[in-house]
Design a protein around this motif. Structure first.
Motif, short mmCIF file in Angstrom:
data_model
loop_
_atom_site.label_atom_id
_atom_site.label_comp_id
_atom_site.label_asym_id
_atom_site.label_seq_id
_atom_site.Cartn_x
_atom_site.Cartn_y
_atom_site.Cartn_z
N ILE A 8 61.72 4.12 -33.77
CA ILE A 8 61.71 4.23 -32.32
C ILE A 8 61.00 3.05 -31.69
N TYR A 9 59.93 2.58 -32.30
CA TYR A 9 59.20 1.44 -31.73
C TYR A 9 60.06 0.17 -31.73
N ALA A 10 60.73 -0.08 -32.84
CA ALA A 10 61.56 -1.28 -32.94
C ALA A 10 62.73 -1.22 -31.97
N ALA A 11 63.33 -0.04 -31.84
CA ALA A 11 64.47 0.11 -30.93
C ALA A 11 64.05 -0.09 -29.48
N ILE A 12 62.96 0.57 -29.08
CA ILE A 12 62.49 0.45 -27.70
C ILE A 12 62.03 -0.98 -27.41
N VAL A 21 55.15 -4.46 -20.64
CA VAL A 21 55.16 -3.01 -20.87
C VAL A 21 53.97 -2.37 -20.17
N ASP A 22 52.82 -2.97 -20.28
CA ASP A 22 51.62 -2.45 -19.61
C ASP A 22 51.84 -2.29 -18.11
N ALA A 23 52.50 -3.27 -17.51
CA ALA A 23 52.62 -3.31 -16.06
C ALA A 23 53.85 -2.58 -15.52
N ASN A 24 54.87 -2.38 -16.35
CA ASN A 24 56.16 -1.93 -15.83
C ASN A 24 56.71 -0.65 -16.44
N THR A 25 55.94 0.03 -17.26
CA THR A 25 56.43 1.28 -17.85
C THR A 25 55.39 2.38 -17.72
N THR A 26 55.87 3.61 -17.72
CA THR A 26 55.01 4.77 -17.88
C THR A 26 55.60 5.63 -18.99
N CYS A 27 54.75 6.47 -19.59
CA CYS A 27 55.17 7.33 -20.69
C CYS A 27 54.62 8.74 -20.42
N PRO A 28 55.32 9.53 -19.62
CA PRO A 28 54.80 10.87 -19.29
C PRO A 28 54.67 11.75 -20.53
N ASN A 29 53.62 12.54 -20.56
CA ASN A 29 53.55 13.58 -21.57
C ASN A 29 54.55 14.68 -21.19
N ALA A 30 55.12 15.33 -22.18
CA ALA A 30 56.11 16.38 -21.90
C ALA A 30 56.08 17.42 -23.00
N MET A 31 56.52 18.61 -22.65
CA MET A 31 56.66 19.70 -23.63
C MET A 31 58.08 20.24 -23.52
N VAL A 32 58.76 20.34 -24.65
CA VAL A 32 60.13 20.84 -24.68
C VAL A 32 60.20 22.08 -25.56
N ASP A 33 61.09 23.00 -25.20
CA ASP A 33 61.20 24.22 -25.99
C ASP A 33 62.56 24.86 -25.83
N ARG A 34 63.27 24.95 -26.90
CA ARG A 34 64.48 25.76 -27.03
C ARG A 34 64.87 25.75 -28.50
N ILE A 35 65.08 26.90 -29.08
CA ILE A 35 65.52 26.95 -30.47
C ILE A 35 67.00 26.59 -30.52
N THR A 36 67.30 25.55 -31.28
CA THR A 36 68.68 25.07 -31.37
C THR A 36 69.06 24.88 -32.84
N PRO A 37 69.55 25.92 -33.49
CA PRO A 37 69.92 25.80 -34.91
C PRO A 37 71.06 24.80 -35.10
N ARG A 38 71.14 24.28 -36.30
CA ARG A 38 72.32 23.46 -36.61
C ARG A 38 73.55 24.36 -36.49
N PRO A 39 74.53 23.97 -35.70
CA PRO A 39 75.69 24.86 -35.48
C PRO A 39 76.51 25.06 -36.75
N ALA A 40 76.75 26.31 -37.08
CA ALA A 40 77.60 26.65 -38.23
C ALA A 40 79.07 26.54 -37.81
N ALA A 89 50.73 4.31 -27.17
CA ALA A 89 49.76 3.60 -28.00
C ALA A 89 50.46 2.99 -29.22
N GLY A 90 51.35 3.75 -29.86
CA GLY A 90 52.08 3.23 -31.01
C GLY A 90 52.98 2.07 -30.65
N LEU A 91 53.66 2.16 -29.50
CA LEU A 91 54.56 1.10 -29.07
C LEU A 91 53.78 -0.19 -28.79
N LEU A 92 52.68 -0.06 -28.06
CA LEU A 92 51.88 -1.25 -27.74
C LEU A 92 51.30 -1.89 -29.00
N GLU A 93 50.89 -1.05 -29.95
CA GLU A 93 50.37 -1.59 -31.20
C GLU A 93 51.49 -2.29 -31.97
#
Length: 464
Positions: free
Chosen positions: A148-152, A202-221, A184-188
């Motif tokens: 994810i760091y390399a891609a971003i 990146v320091d001046a032009n991005t934000t990284c909001p904290n977030a919480m996600v929740d929904r059980i999503t099984p692999r579809p059979a 922190a990982g991205l900047l490092e």
């Protein structure tokens, strides 16, 4: 906070798995259905996996169906057309970089699972991972990579070159303080890659909001496709399914606009902390507890273990005895949340597999479970209930070691040699509790060793 309806803005998502398509994309679809077409989604993967799914989504123009299943087994079907662009994989990530660098793209979001952040106990990049180091070499040469760091970093580097403007980087994984830790990982990563100019941008032009996600999503059979066809008349090649419960809590910290998510049930808050802590410790840790115990008991599905009174008691006691005291005071009714979570796990219609939920134990022990152990010990309180979870995982690990699991175990950060050595040790409990990757500063603590040893005896009794 919506954009003009005449020029849709873009949210680029990295990781087109079932969770994104049954969660974030559904929220944007609700806005579209309400007449707000000011934002659209684009998405693709940074790895060459899911090739068949990506190809099928492209063939369907990004459209697919979500099957929603209530605990009572009632099913509903919703067609999602919010993802307007499906990006095929290429090793250089050219398609993703092209969209991410476009000024119309104002949010880049991602789901890579907890193990995909390569963070050590002090929230620094763990440079022992070969994949991460390979991507650092690529970044120094101005190339993209699969982490994810390399891609971003590659996307943002091109965004700077084109004058794409500020952007929000939105984490959608079960990682405590996920926005802060990713940032922190991205900047490092950028710093280690030697790109001081990009780091400053990146320091001046991005934000990284904290977030919480929740929904059980099984692999579809396969039967999901059949039900969708019977219910809608459309032979959707890539439907997804999810439970009826869904939640998304996001810190109000966006750099360049966002969709009006609050109109469709997203909770926009000043601090995500109490929500994410309750979710990680009560839902995520209990989910793993039931998956490990259920596997040991011979079950294949989460609902089977949850409906076994012994397995349910492990999770119930863990939350009641050890988690709730740690999280008080809380804006959440934690006892009710515990009961709702266990009822959700008992949903037989989901057919969520133990294999899916049991994965990545070497990330989940330090991320989901160790904080409760640490806080209870700091308060000189008992850890007998929370100790059942690592004891169950150790027994599960022994099954893996002996090649006795009925389904393959996947763990992105586990070193197989280390795991085998733990199981082969003269005192596996001591070896397990002394592993610094799992326990950080708690490694080797006599109180932890004693509690897990006692809990291991209870697991042995459970398996008799």
């Amino acid at each position: 906070m919506s954009a003009s309806k005449t020029s849709p803005l873009v949210m680029l998502h990295l990781g087109l798995g079932s969770f994104h398509r049954a969660h974030q994309a559904v929220y944007l679809q609700k806005l579209i259905d309400a007449g707000d077409t000011s934002w659209v989604l684009a998405g693709g993967n940074t790895r060459p996996d899911m090739a068949d799914v990506i190809a099928a989504l492209r063939a369907q123009g990004g459209a697919y169906t979500v099957e929603t299943v209530t605990p009572a087994g009632a099913r509903q079907y919703e067609k999602i057309v919010a993802i307007k662009t499906i990006v095929p994989y290429d090793a250089g990530l050219a398609g993703l970089i092209q969209i991410g660098a476009d000024p119309a793209t104002r949010i880049i979001s991602f789901t890579v699972t907890e193990a995909g952040y390569y963070l050590d106990a002090k929230n620094h990049l763990d440079q022992s991972f070969a994949e991460l180091m390979t991507d650092l070499v690529a970044a120094r040469q101005g190339r993209a990579g699969s982490t994810i760091y390399a891609a971003i970093a590659a996307i943002l580097r091109e965004r700077v070159r084109r004058g794409g403007g500020p952007v929000t980087l939105l984490n959608c994984d079960n990682l405590r303080h996920n926005g802060e830790r990713f940032r922190a990982g991205l900047l490092e990563f950028i710093d280690l890659a030697g790109d001081a100019a990009l780091k400053q941008w990146v320091d001046a032009n991005t934000t990284c909001p904290n977030a919480m996600v929740d929904r059980i999503t099984p692999r579809p059979a396969p039967d999901v496709r059949e039900r969708v066809r019977a219910a809608t008349g459309w032979d959707d090649a890539v439907p997804v399914m999810g439970e009826s419960f869904t939640q998304w809590v996001i810190e109000e910290n966006f750099r360049n606009g966002r969709p009006a998510w609050e109109k469709v049930g997203v909770e926009m808050v000043a601090s995500v902390a109490p929500y994410e802590e309750a979710k990680i410790r009560i839902l995520n840790a209990s989910h793993s507890c039931i998956a490990w115990a259920g596997t040991l008991a011979g079950y294949d599905f989460i609902h089977e273990g949850t409906r076994d009174a012994r397995v349910r008691r492990f999770a119930y006691d863990y939350v009641t005895d050890d988690v709730i005291p740690c999280l008080q005071p809380s804006p959440i009714d934690l006892e009710r949340y515990r009961d709702v979570v266990l009822d959700r796990f008992a949903n037989a219609a989901l057919r969520d597999t133990n294999q899916r939920v049991a994965m990545d134990g070497f990330s989940k022990i330090p991320g989901f479970i160790a904080p409760t152990v640490r806080e209870r010990l700091a308060a000189n309180a008992s850890i007998s209930s929370v100790a059942m979870l690592p004891a169950l995982f150790l027994a599960f690990l022994h099954r893996w070691h002996r090649d006795q699991l009925t389904a393959a175990y996947q763990d992105q950060v586990m070193d197989p040699a280390t795991a085998h050595a733990i199981c082969e040790a003269a005192d596996p409990v001591l070896a397990f509790c002394s592993d610094k990757m799992l326990w950080g500063g708690l490694a080797g603590d006599g109180r932890l060793v004693s509690a897990v040893r006692t809990a291991t005896g209870r697991v042995d009794e459970f398996l008799r």
